[in-house]
Design an enzyme around this catalytic site. Sequence first.
Site: not given
Ligand code: ARG
Length: 396
Positions: A123, A15, A94
Amino acid sequence: MPQDTILLAYSGGLDTSVCVKWLQEKHDARVVTLTVDLGMVDLEDIRSRALQTGAADALTVDGREDFVNEYVFPALQAGAIYEEQYPLATALGRPLIAKYMVEAARRVGAGAIAHGCTGKGNDQVRMDVSVGALDPRLKVIAPVREWGWNREEEMEYARSHGIPVEERKSRFSTDENLWGRSIEAGELEDPWLEPPEDAFAWTNPISKTPEEPTYLEIAFEGGLPFSLNGEEMRPVDLVQHLNALAGRNGVGRIDHIENRLVGIKSREVYESPAGVVLHAAHKALESMTLSKEQARMKRHVAGEYSDVVYNGLWFTAHRRDLTAYVESAQRHVTGSVRLRLHKGNCVVVGRKAAKGLYSHQLATYDRGDAFDHRASEGFIAIYGLPVRTQAREQGE
Ligand code: ARG
């Protein structure tokens, strides 16, 4: 006219590699990448991939210490576990990535920041809101959210632009840092299905865990863990050690149907061996050192704090205020906890605290009992007074 610079948060995956080219084409921009190591990242490898893909420059930062000291351990002190299940590894990472992005954007003179988040997850919210909090003048571009391609279309774009497309390593989408590994997609999207063994990478299946239990002793000061089995350790090392020890014993697997901020329920599986152990230990020590009222308030604050982190509101006055409460509540959370790890279970088996509120003299049923049994009569007479009054006047 000189080209504008866009700073792209770069993971090295398909990506964000496609994002490099797409930003160059669509925005006619000079693309500089930034890769942040919050654990488990080979910075040099990713840096060279960014340059190969055509980035004008590829920056890196080792954020592991900041991450554990300023994000993970404060969240541990807060008892932050989203919906009582998820220790928030991805969610805590993040805002720190956003902070490094804003700092680097200033250094390279970028007027916009880009990231590879999709338009469906949490995210994107965490990144966009954090950047906005730190520098509202910066523009945020999320190419994946804009281009709307399916996987085939994206691969096609990659091939036609000379981006190496590796065979997909896994059918799952994963994200990892020192505090945990998040796994979703593939057959995990069926909530009825047990997560297949190859979804996991940090934790042993029970069949491969040691027959003998592992005992641990973790010492805390002011709610912060600082030693493991009597050996003082730096925060990053402590977390890494616990990930290995607990993971070997199959501890740290979490299967969560979670409520995303964008309104969808999703199934995400987590591995957070150190997170599970440290939260259990920290909670056990608080049970020794906080009064009943402090513990109740702390549970409220923990719930609020975890929602704030999950929902991308790290850089807010609200989070700061909650932190002030948490820090104050931690001042006597000093002591040690003993735990047993065995066959996927993490059990607290002992706790002691220098200024603990547990008094053996008061609790004991043996000789040495200092509790005044007769004083209970008067206590109950007054405590039960309104109950008796109401029963007399109004019946049951
Ligand atoms: N659900 C989790 C969150 O919102 C992780 C998100 C990213 N997960 C992933 N498998 N890329 O913090």
